[in-house]
Design a protein around this motif. Structure first.
Motif, PDB file in Angstrom:
ATOM      1  N   ARG A  19      -5.694   8.829  -1.346  1.00 13.27           N
ATOM      2  CA  ARG A  19      -6.492   9.335  -0.223  1.00 13.27           C
ATOM      3  C   ARG A  19      -7.074   8.170   0.559  1.00 13.27           C
ATOM      4  NH1 ARG A  19     -11.220  12.780  -2.132  1.00 13.27           N
ATOM      5  NH2 ARG A  19     -12.226  10.757  -2.400  1.00 13.27           N
ATOM      6  N   GLN A  20      -7.028   8.285   1.885  1.00  9.08           N
ATOM      7  CA  GLN A  20      -7.683   7.340   2.786  1.00  9.08           C
ATOM      8  C   GLN A  20      -8.766   8.106   3.532  1.00  9.08           C
ATOM      9  OE1 GLN A  20      -5.537   6.140   6.287  1.00  9.08           O
ATOM     10  NE2 GLN A  20      -6.486   4.119   6.366  1.00  9.08           N
ATOM     11  N   ASP A  21     -10.005   7.682   3.378  1.00  8.45           N
ATOM     12  CA  ASP A  21     -11.123   8.453   3.917  1.00  8.45           C
ATOM     13  C   ASP A  21     -11.283   8.312   5.426  1.00  8.45           C
ATOM     14  OD1 ASP A  21     -11.782   9.496   1.446  1.00  8.45           O
ATOM     15  OD2 ASP A  21     -13.124   7.847   0.955  1.00  8.45           O
ATOM     16  N   ASN A  22     -10.997   7.118   5.959  1.00  6.02           N
ATOM     17  CA  ASN A  22     -11.111   6.895   7.403  1.00  6.02           C
ATOM     18  C   ASN A  22     -10.212   5.743   7.791  1.00  6.02           C
ATOM     19  OD1 ASN A  22     -12.748   4.323   7.191  1.00  6.02           O
ATOM     20  ND2 ASN A  22     -14.191   5.736   6.228  1.00  6.02           N
ATOM     21  N   ALA A  23     -10.128   5.465   9.076  1.00  8.47           N
ATOM     22  CA  ALA A  23      -9.187   4.464   9.578  1.00  8.47           C
ATOM     23  C   ALA A  23      -9.473   3.062   9.051  1.00  8.47           C
ATOM     24  CB  ALA A  23      -9.198   4.458  11.098  1.00  8.47           C
ATOM     25  N   ALA A  24     -10.723   2.787   8.687  1.00  9.92           N
ATOM     26  CA  ALA A  24     -11.095   1.447   8.222  1.00  9.92           C
ATOM     27  C   ALA A  24     -10.973   1.283   6.710  1.00  9.92           C
ATOM     28  CB  ALA A  24     -12.530   1.128   8.653  1.00  9.92           C
ATOM     29  N   SER A  25     -10.756   2.375   6.003  1.00 13.12           N
ATOM     30  CA  SER A  25     -10.749   2.301   4.534  1.00 13.12           C
ATOM     31  C   SER A  25      -9.334   2.159   4.001  1.00 13.12           C
ATOM     32  CB  SER A  25     -11.421   3.532   3.936  1.00 13.12           C
ATOM     33  OG  SER A  25     -10.691   4.699   4.246  1.00 13.12           O
ATOM     34  N   ARG A  26      -9.239   1.756   2.742  1.00 13.54           N
ATOM     35  CA  ARG A  26      -7.956   1.643   2.065  1.00 13.54           C
ATOM     36  C   ARG A  26      -7.660   2.920   1.294  1.00 13.54           C
ATOM     37  NH1 ARG A  26      -9.323  -4.407   0.035  1.00 13.54           N
ATOM     38  NH2 ARG A  26      -9.005  -5.425   2.062  1.00 13.54           N
ATOM     39  N   PHE A  27      -6.393   3.108   1.019  1.00 15.33           N
ATOM     40  CA  PHE A  27      -5.996   4.230   0.191  1.00 15.33           C
ATOM     41  C   PHE A  27      -6.414   3.975  -1.259  1.00 15.33           C
ATOM     42  CE2 PHE A  27      -3.416   5.047   3.841  1.00 15.33           C
ATOM     43  CZ  PHE A  27      -3.099   6.397   3.806  1.00 15.33           C
ATOM     44  N   ARG A  28      -6.806   5.056  -1.941  1.00  9.71           N
ATOM     45  CA  ARG A  28      -7.217   4.959  -3.338  1.00  9.71           C
ATOM     46  C   ARG A  28      -6.651   6.146  -4.106  1.00  9.71           C
ATOM     47  NH1 ARG A  28     -13.368   4.155  -5.792  1.00  9.71           N
ATOM     48  NH2 ARG A  28     -12.729   4.177  -7.993  1.00  9.71           N
ATOM     49  N   ILE A  29      -6.280   5.925  -5.339  1.00 14.47           N
ATOM     50  CA  ILE A  29      -5.708   6.984  -6.166  1.00 14.47           C
ATOM     51  C   ILE A  29      -6.802   7.965  -6.587  1.00 14.47           C
ATOM     52  CG2 ILE A  29      -4.589   7.491  -8.377  1.00 14.47           C
ATOM     53  CD1 ILE A  29      -3.184   4.745  -8.091  1.00 14.47           C
ATOM     54  N   ILE A  30      -6.534   9.266  -6.359  1.00 12.17           N
ATOM     55  CA  ILE A  30      -7.504  10.289  -6.773  1.00 12.17           C
ATOM     56  C   ILE A  30      -6.907  11.243  -7.813  1.00 12.17           C
ATOM     57  CG2 ILE A  30      -8.782  10.180  -4.605  1.00 12.17           C
ATOM     58  CD1 ILE A  30      -7.401  12.839  -3.823  1.00 12.17           C
ATOM     59  N   GLY A  31      -5.622  11.054  -8.153  1.00  9.09           N
ATOM     60  CA  GLY A  31      -5.001  11.871  -9.177  1.00  9.09           C
ATOM     61  C   GLY A  31      -3.646  11.294  -9.556  1.00  9.09           C
ATOM     62  N   GLU A  32      -3.289  11.414 -10.845  1.00  7.46           N
ATOM     63  CA  GLU A  32      -2.018  10.901 -11.347  1.00  7.46           C
ATOM     64  C   GLU A  32      -1.431  11.915 -12.322  1.00  7.46           C
ATOM     65  OE1 GLU A  32      -2.131   6.518 -12.416  1.00  7.46           O
ATOM     66  OE2 GLU A  32      -4.255   7.032 -12.508  1.00  7.46           O
ATOM     67  N   TRP A  33      -0.109  12.033 -12.298  1.00  2.00           N
ATOM     68  CA  TRP A  33       0.575  12.986 -13.176  1.00  2.00           C
ATOM     69  C   TRP A  33       1.888  12.386 -13.642  1.00  2.00           C
ATOM     70  CZ3 TRP A  33      -1.599  13.782  -8.490  1.00  2.00           C
ATOM     71  CH2 TRP A  33      -2.710  14.651  -8.434  1.00  2.00           C
ATOM     72  N   ALA A  34       2.156  12.498 -14.952  1.00  2.00           N
ATOM     73  CA  ALA A  34       3.450  12.116 -15.496  1.00  2.00           C
ATOM     74  C   ALA A  34       4.456  13.212 -15.197  1.00  2.00           C
ATOM     75  CB  ALA A  34       3.338  11.894 -16.999  1.00  2.00           C
ATOM     76  N   LEU A  35       5.650  12.822 -14.794  1.00  3.82           N
ATOM     77  CA  LEU A  35       6.708  13.792 -14.546  1.00  3.82           C
ATOM     78  C   LEU A  35       7.258  14.314 -15.860  1.00  3.82           C
ATOM     79  CD1 LEU A  35       8.621  11.960 -11.664  1.00  3.82           C
ATOM     80  CD2 LEU A  35       6.896  13.761 -11.451  1.00  3.82           C
ATOM     81  N   THR A  36       7.683  15.568 -15.845  1.00  2.00           N
ATOM     82  CA  THR A  36       8.208  16.211 -17.043  1.00  2.00           C
ATOM     83  C   THR A  36       9.703  15.964 -17.149  1.00  2.00           C
ATOM     84  OG1 THR A  36       6.514  17.935 -16.881  1.00  2.00           O
ATOM     85  CG2 THR A  36       8.443  18.417 -18.248  1.00  2.00           C
ATOM     86  N   ARG A  37      10.117  15.484 -18.292  1.00  2.00           N
ATOM     87  CA  ARG A  37      11.542  15.179 -18.508  1.00  2.00           C
ATOM     88  C   ARG A  37      12.299  16.455 -18.861  1.00  2.00           C
ATOM     89  NH1 ARG A  37      11.991   9.516 -19.374  1.00  2.00           N
ATOM     90  NH2 ARG A  37       9.950   8.528 -19.521  1.00  2.00           N
TER      91      ARG A  37
END
Length: 232
Positions: A214-232
């Motif tokens: 997620r990037q909150d505004n034009a001046a901010s950097r993207f940051r991870i807000i959720g992660e998921w392992a893929l199902t094999r």
């Protein structure tokens, strides 16, 4: 211009993974924690302006794009997108395995697959289509920023259909480490990055997870807000 916050679905290695540390150290930014990091000395020795060289990818964090940055459609909410990511990751699929190399791609330097991987193309295509219902429509200004006159006919069609030109057959997996560089500058930087990457001893990378940035505004950097392992 597209509104904020913006969201993107990327491949990003786990926070404790050597690949994640490699990218975060070079970019001077950890998208998992949202922390600034000191730039590595060997990069600064080869390119004293390394902070500028790596400025573009630093904004996004070390990643490979699966669904390009988008604002949410007016009737969509972040919680719904988080749930959709979890559901997507829960579907059984073949996990793409790549043989990574450091090389130039379209003028910038990135970690890329040594050869095409069909499962990887399919994963990216699925992300493009499955999450498109969350994307706000492309504005005229956003379309103009993509400079459609410089795109191929197929890329323009994809831009209009999916909001991004480099999808489906145009998709190329890359984990970017620099901005665009002229040929004379690229060679010593590629050599330095290859030496650093070789120390990881990574013969293969399993593209086995997705992350929501997620990037909150034009001046901010993207940051991870959720992660998921893929199902094999």
């Amino acid at each position: 211009m597209t509104g904020f916050p913006r969201y993107a679905i990327y491949y990003a290695a786990d926070a404790g993974d050597a690949l994640s540390r490699f990218g975060a150290e070079l970019l001077g930014y950890d998208a998992h924690a949202g922390n600034e990091l000191p730039l590595p000395k060997d990069a600064l020795q080869v390119a004293p302006d390394w902070r500028d060289v790596s400025a573009d990818p630093r904004k996004y964090g070390f990643h490979a794009t699966l669904k390009a940055p988008m604002a949410l459609a007016p009737d969509r909410r972040e919680a719904e997108l988080l749930a959709a990511c979890a559901a997507f990751a829960g579907k059984t699929r073949a996990i793409p395995i790549i043989h990574p190399v450091v090389d130039a791609i379209s003028g910038f330097i990135a970690v890329i697959p040594a050869e095409p991987v069909g499962e990887l193309q399919q994963l990216a295509a699925d992300c493009t289509s499955d999450f498109d219902a969350f994307r706000a429509p492309l504005t005229a200004e956003d379309r103009a920023r993509r400079k459609p006159d410089g795109l191929s006919e197929r890329q323009r069609a994809y831009l209009d259909r999916w909001g991004y030109p480099y999808v489906m057959e145009e998709f190329r997996f890359h984990m970017t480490l620099t901005g665009r560089l002229d040929a004379a500058r690229r060679e010593p930087i590629i050599e330095m990055l290859r030496k650093r990457f070789a120390r990881l001893c990574l013969d293969t990378i399993a593209v086995d997870r997705i992350a929501l940035f997620r990037q909150d505004n034009a001046a901010s950097r993207f940051r991870i807000i959720g992660e998921w392992a893929l199902t094999r």
